[in-house]
Write a protein that holds these residues in place. Sequence first.
Motif, PDB file in Angstrom:
ATOM      1  N   THR A  48       0.839  -1.199   0.000  1.00 57.65           N
ATOM      2  CA  THR A  48       0.000   0.000   0.000  1.00 57.65           C
ATOM      3  C   THR A  48       0.870   1.243   0.000  1.00 57.65           C
ATOM      4  OG1 THR A  48      -0.108   0.060   2.417  1.00 57.65           O
ATOM      5  CG2 THR A  48      -1.859  -1.128   1.291  1.00 57.65           C
ATOM      6  N   GLU A  49       0.313   2.293  -0.557  1.00 57.05           N
ATOM      7  CA  GLU A  49       0.972   3.590  -0.497  1.00 57.05           C
ATOM      8  C   GLU A  49       0.909   4.094   0.938  1.00 57.05           C
ATOM      9  OE1 GLU A  49       2.648   5.103  -3.010  1.00 57.05           O
ATOM     10  OE2 GLU A  49       2.253   3.215  -4.049  1.00 57.05           O
ATOM     11  N   PRO A  50       1.834   4.959   1.330  1.00 59.92           N
ATOM     12  CA  PRO A  50       1.793   5.487   2.701  1.00 59.92           C
ATOM     13  C   PRO A  50       0.500   6.255   2.967  1.00 59.92           C
ATOM     14  CG  PRO A  50       3.508   6.569   1.404  1.00 59.92           C
ATOM     15  CD  PRO A  50       2.923   5.499   0.552  1.00 59.92           C
ATOM     16  N   TRP A  51       0.108   6.265   4.208  1.00 58.09           N
ATOM     17  CA  TRP A  51      -1.121   6.924   4.648  1.00 58.09           C
ATOM     18  C   TRP A  51      -0.721   8.101   5.516  1.00 58.09           C
ATOM     19  CZ3 TRP A  51      -4.005   8.284   8.905  1.00 58.09           C
ATOM     20  CH2 TRP A  51      -5.393   8.404   8.721  1.00 58.09           C
ATOM     21  N   GLY A  52      -1.313   9.241   5.306  1.00 54.23           N
ATOM     22  CA  GLY A  52      -0.975  10.427   6.111  1.00 54.23           C
ATOM     23  C   GLY A  52       0.137  11.212   5.453  1.00 54.23           C
ATOM     24  N   VAL A  53       1.385  10.905   5.775  1.00 56.67           N
ATOM     25  CA  VAL A  53       2.552  11.544   5.168  1.00 56.67           C
ATOM     26  C   VAL A  53       2.940  10.722   3.947  1.00 56.67           C
ATOM     27  CG1 VAL A  53       4.963  12.206   5.493  1.00 56.67           C
ATOM     28  CG2 VAL A  53       3.338  12.467   7.380  1.00 56.67           C
ATOM     29  N   LEU A  54       2.796  11.314   2.761  1.00 52.82           N
ATOM     30  CA  LEU A  54       2.957  10.559   1.520  1.00 52.82           C
ATOM     31  C   LEU A  54       4.396  10.439   1.043  1.00 52.82           C
ATOM     32  CD1 LEU A  54      -0.149  11.947  -0.397  1.00 52.82           C
ATOM     33  CD2 LEU A  54       0.007   9.933   1.089  1.00 52.82           C
ATOM     34  N   ASP A  55       5.285  11.297   1.537  1.00 55.21           N
ATOM     35  CA  ASP A  55       6.671  11.303   1.087  1.00 55.21           C
ATOM     36  C   ASP A  55       7.504  10.292   1.884  1.00 55.21           C
ATOM     37  OD1 ASP A  55       9.005  11.983  -0.200  1.00 55.21           O
ATOM     38  OD2 ASP A  55       9.390  13.741   1.056  1.00 55.21           O
ATOM     39  N   GLN A  56       7.207   9.003   1.665  1.00 56.98           N
ATOM     40  CA  GLN A  56       7.925   7.919   2.320  1.00 56.98           C
ATOM     41  C   GLN A  56       7.688   6.650   1.502  1.00 56.98           C
ATOM     42  OE1 GLN A  56       6.303   6.597   6.164  1.00 56.98           O
ATOM     43  NE2 GLN A  56       4.560   7.965   5.833  1.00 56.98           N
ATOM     44  N   PRO A  57       8.478   5.593   1.753  1.00 62.58           N
ATOM     45  CA  PRO A  57       8.323   4.356   0.972  1.00 62.58           C
ATOM     46  C   PRO A  57       6.963   3.692   1.178  1.00 62.58           C
ATOM     47  CG  PRO A  57      10.403   4.364   2.194  1.00 62.58           C
ATOM     48  CD  PRO A  57       9.603   5.531   2.685  1.00 62.58           C
ATOM     49  N   ARG A  90       9.895   6.100  17.249  1.00 66.74           N
ATOM     50  CA  ARG A  90       8.620   6.816  17.159  1.00 66.74           C
ATOM     51  C   ARG A  90       8.884   8.322  17.102  1.00 66.74           C
ATOM     52  NH1 ARG A  90       4.066   3.805  18.493  1.00 66.74           N
ATOM     53  NH2 ARG A  90       4.592   1.722  19.179  1.00 66.74           N
ATOM     54  N   GLU A  91       8.992   8.842  15.870  1.00 66.81           N
ATOM     55  CA  GLU A  91       9.188  10.278  15.695  1.00 66.81           C
ATOM     56  C   GLU A  91       7.850  11.000  15.663  1.00 66.81           C
ATOM     57  OE1 GLU A  91      11.543  10.778  12.206  1.00 66.81           O
ATOM     58  OE2 GLU A  91      13.192   9.603  13.017  1.00 66.81           O
ATOM     59  N   ARG A  92       6.929  10.460  14.885  1.00 63.42           N
ATOM     60  CA  ARG A  92       5.569  10.985  14.790  1.00 63.42           C
ATOM     61  C   ARG A  92       4.674   9.838  14.341  1.00 63.42           C
ATOM     62  NH1 ARG A  92       8.387  12.593  10.225  1.00 63.42           N
ATOM     63  NH2 ARG A  92       7.317  12.142   8.282  1.00 63.42           N
ATOM     64  N   LYS A  93       3.365  10.029  14.414  1.00 63.56           N
ATOM     65  CA  LYS A  93       2.425   8.938  14.144  1.00 63.56           C
ATOM     66  C   LYS A  93       2.536   8.350  12.746  1.00 63.56           C
ATOM     67  CE  LYS A  93      -1.179   9.589  17.467  1.00 63.56           C
ATOM     68  NZ  LYS A  93      -2.481   9.116  17.752  1.00 63.56           N
ATOM     69  N   THR A  94       2.760   9.146  11.741  1.00 55.12           N
ATOM     70  CA  THR A  94       2.739   8.643  10.368  1.00 55.12           C
ATOM     71  C   THR A  94       4.126   8.607   9.736  1.00 55.12           C
ATOM     72  OG1 THR A  94       2.195  10.860   9.590  1.00 55.12           O
ATOM     73  CG2 THR A  94       0.347   9.338   9.962  1.00 55.12           C
ATOM     74  N   CYS A  95       5.162   8.430  10.549  1.00 58.11           N
ATOM     75  CA  CYS A  95       6.521   8.392  10.013  1.00 58.11           C
ATOM     76  C   CYS A  95       6.854   6.998   9.487  1.00 58.11           C
ATOM     77  CB  CYS A  95       7.523   8.810  11.084  1.00 58.11           C
ATOM     78  SG  CYS A  95       7.631   7.665  12.467  1.00 58.11           S
ATOM     79  N   PRO A  96       7.899   6.896   8.660  1.00 54.95           N
ATOM     80  CA  PRO A  96       8.338   5.576   8.213  1.00 54.95           C
ATOM     81  C   PRO A  96       8.705   4.706   9.415  1.00 54.95           C
ATOM     82  CG  PRO A  96       9.471   7.305   6.986  1.00 54.95           C
ATOM     83  CD  PRO A  96       8.728   7.966   8.110  1.00 54.95           C
ATOM     84  N   ARG A  97       8.538   3.384   9.261  1.00 60.38           N
ATOM     85  CA  ARG A  97       8.824   2.510  10.395  1.00 60.38           C
ATOM     86  C   ARG A  97       9.295   1.137   9.952  1.00 60.38           C
ATOM     87  NH1 ARG A  97       3.003   3.583  12.152  1.00 60.38           N
ATOM     88  NH2 ARG A  97       3.841   5.579  11.579  1.00 60.38           N
TER      89      ARG A  97
END
Length: 173
Positions: A48-57, A90-97
């Motif tokens: 799936t494409e990222p949810w929230g912050v779109l500029d991530q893998p 955990r940097e922010r809720k929608t960060c890469p992980r």
Amino acid sequence: MDNTEAHEVFLGLGSNLGDRRENLLTALRLLDGMKGMDMKEVSSVYETEPWGVLDQPSFLNMVAMARTSRDARGVLDACIEVEEEMGRVRERKTCPRIIDVDILLYDDIQLEQEDLVIPHPRMLEREFVMVPLLELRPEMSLPGTGSLSSCRGSHEGDKAIKAFEFGEEEWHG
């Protein structure tokens, strides 16, 4: 574990950093090896494409069902332990992980605490949760909402595309 005392819990797993496939597999193995946790079923894995912050893998997402003797707080502790052991930051809720493990459902309870809400508060909005969950339980319903399949809505940019499946021998010890 005595199944007469076991609870059914559905977990959402996701990864978008590093070897995403291996991250999901490692998380499943860690959970399955924990006291009071017995992984029983896993969905296919969806990209799936990222949810929230779109500029991530892109993410790989899946749902797993476990039987557990742990209470809901104990399952949350297990999820956090796996994330920490695997190096999640955990940097922010929608960060890469590296890994994300969320409790979606625990039996049919409804719980609202500061750091634990069951059912997961945004699961109905997310195809990356609903598609694999409905793969495991097409007729599942939630109290007050009816059938999950009737609640599921498609969201722009939130398409879950089946990527692959794990064999039980890969994740279940």
